[in-house]
Scaffold this active site. Structure first.
Site, short mmCIF file in Angstrom:
data_model
loop_
_atom_site.label_atom_id
_atom_site.label_comp_id
_atom_site.label_asym_id
_atom_site.label_seq_id
_atom_site.Cartn_x
_atom_site.Cartn_y
_atom_site.Cartn_z
N ASP A 26 -0.75 31.14 13.65
CA ASP A 26 -0.13 30.05 12.92
C ASP A 26 -1.25 29.31 12.17
OD1 ASP A 26 1.10 27.73 12.03
OD2 ASP A 26 2.26 27.43 13.86
N HIS A 27 -1.21 29.34 10.85
CA HIS A 27 -2.30 28.76 10.06
C HIS A 27 -2.33 27.23 10.16
CE1 HIS A 27 -5.60 29.40 7.43
NE2 HIS A 27 -5.14 30.53 6.90
N ARG A 28 -1.29 26.64 10.76
CA ARG A 28 -1.31 25.19 10.93
C ARG A 28 -2.25 24.76 12.06
NH1 ARG A 28 5.00 24.25 11.80
NH2 ARG A 28 4.55 26.02 13.18
#
Length: 493
Positions: A463-465
């Protein structure tokens, strides 16, 4: 008079709102004991046997095998307390049972009689806790005898009640729970089914207690009506078929084959739950994938040495999946960003204190992800034993909802399907998944020379968040280093 109690599909926990009927364990007319499993259902999490909190005779079942029921919907009805009308004084709608009737609580009954007080006591509390149903002291269980349908003295009373001219069909005759007399139809489903198929209930003789008309009776009438209609249709079609048979060879009646219709498979149960979770993952999580090839020759040699040291009877063998799982827990200790989730409502990243490691397992019922609890506190042997135990439960469909939820990171070994790589979809609401391809001999430069080595492709979807590519790359590189040089793990053990 028997009291007909309705048992509704209970809340099976974990926020589940519906279940699919897989297999009925009882038939209409069977005698069930308190807490006896009556149906096997499949939820979005697991296969569950549902016990009935009542004891008595099953009078109706709601739902066919393969159909879905929402929580709180009627599951079955049970006649609690035996009813045995006297042959000399059949029951009628206008005259309730007299005090001298065998159904009266004041009248003693023999132990072998179906009207014994044991059945009356079966309405006591169930000892098995079901969400939505109270529980009390377990009732005394006694042997219940299924009433003989063809010899029961109360059978002649049923047609008299059903055919009363003042009772329009297909509504219930009499009042529920026997306040006014025998009940010909109790279930609203039975009445609705009869209306839909234009079945006159006044012409049916119920097979249930006191002539109670059950769904099986209506189904039988529907089949009989359908058989008569089919016979009439065949009789009417015979002249047409005879005329058409003389022109079979004629090109005029030759027509192309009808186009095949597409098969529709409902998304429900485990398959439906997986579809919902994957769709939510792709719609909510901005995922990215990175991968690397690693030389697993040393890892395979270390595994062989571990299993050889244990001897023929020195305990269970350590699997490759167990070693990779232990490597993942060590990597997550270094990169805790990937052991987290995102609270979208609060716009916060929640880093989780422990590692509950999920692993993808393919079963006949579909893909499931059992969870190894507190994997960060286990060694490779302990993780391997727990994976083996959960895998066996998954194959037999006996995983509980609690064993399929709460994961914080997932390991997906798709190499067992003979593929090298993949871009895994994150198991929502987790933040990352490590995919492992097949380990196979490949040409590899080793110490400056070309050699045949055991090579595996590792891929990380994250998850790039929760992190940037540098963190994800560092995690994956550490995993690859441990695969290539297992001694690296000694620093964290």
């Amino acid at each position: 008079m028997a009291q007909v109690l309705e048992f509704k599909l209970p809340d099976l926990g974990e926020g589940l709102t519906e279940a699919e009927i897989v297999r009925w364990l009882v038939e209409v007319g069977d005698v069930v004991a308190i807490d006896q499993p009556v149906v096997e259902v499949e939820t979005a999490k697991a296969m569950v046997e549902v016990p009935c909190p009542y004891g008595g005779v099953v009078t109706a079942r709601f739902g066919e095998e393969g159909s879905e029921l929402p929580v709180g919907a009627p599951l079955l009805t049970v006649a609690v307390g035996a009813t045995d009308a006297s042959p000399a004084s059949p029951a009628s709608p206008a005259s309730p049972a007299s005090p001298a009737s065998p159904a009266s609580p004041a009248s003693p009954a023999s132990p072998a009689s179906p009207a014994s007080p044991a059945d009356g006591e079966s309405s006591g509390g169930s000892g098995n806790v079901l969400v939505g149903y109270g529980t009390g002291a377990p009732a005394a269980r006694r042997r219940r005898i299924r009433p003989e349908r063809n010899t029961a003295p109360a059978a002649p009373a049923a047609p008299t009640v059903v055919s009363a001219p003042s009772r329009p069909a297909p509504v219930a005759v009499g009042e529920v729970n026997g306040r006014q007399g025998p009940v010909a139809v109790v279930s609203p489903l039975v009445r609705r089914l009869a209306r839909q198929h234009e079945i006159d209930l006044r012409g049916l003789t119920g097979s249930g207690p006191d002539g109670l008309i059950l769904r099986a009776d209506v189904d039988s009438a529907i089949r009989e009506a359908g058989h008569v209609a089919a016979t009439e249709a065949r009789t009417a079609a015979e002249p047409v078929v005879a005329e058409a048979s003389t022109a079979i060879a004629s090109p005029a009646i030759t027509s192309p084959a009808a186009p095949a219709t597409a098969e529709r498979i409902p998304l429900r149960g485990v398959r439906g739950a997986v579809a919902d979770k994957l769709s939510r993952s792709r719609s909510e999580i901005p995922d990215a994938t990175c991968w690397v090839d690693a030389d697993a020759t040393e890892l395979m040699a270390a595994r062989a040495a571990m299993n050889a040291a244990s001897g023929p009877s020195g305990g269970p063998k350590v699997s490759v999946l167990a070693l990779l799982a232990r490597i993942c827990t060590a990597a997550l200790a270094r990169y805790p960003e990937l052991n987290s989730t995102v609270d979208t409502a609060a716009r916060e990243i929640v880093r989780l204190p422990g590692v509950h490691l999920g692993f993808a397992a393919q079963t006949e019922r579909g893909l499931v992800v059992p969870v190894v609890r507190d994997a960060h506190t286990r060694n490779a042997e302990s993780i391997g034993a727990e994976i083996a135990r959960l895998t066996e439960l998954a194959r037999t469909g006996k995983l509980s909802p609690a064993q399929l939820t709460g994961g914080t990171f997932t390991l997906n070994n798709y190499g067992v399907f003979g593929v090298d790589g993949s871009t895994p979809i994150i198991n929502h609401p987790e933040a990352a998944m490590l995919g492992v391809g097949r380990i196979m001999p490949k040409p590899w430069v080793h110490h400056g020379e070309l050699a045949v080595r055991q090579v595996v492709q590792l891929s990380l979807t994250f998850d790039h968040r929760v992190c940037d590519g540098g963190t994800a790359g560092g995690f994956l590189r550490y995993v690859a280093d441990c695969v290539e040089q297992p001694a690296v793990l000694l620093r964290t053990l």
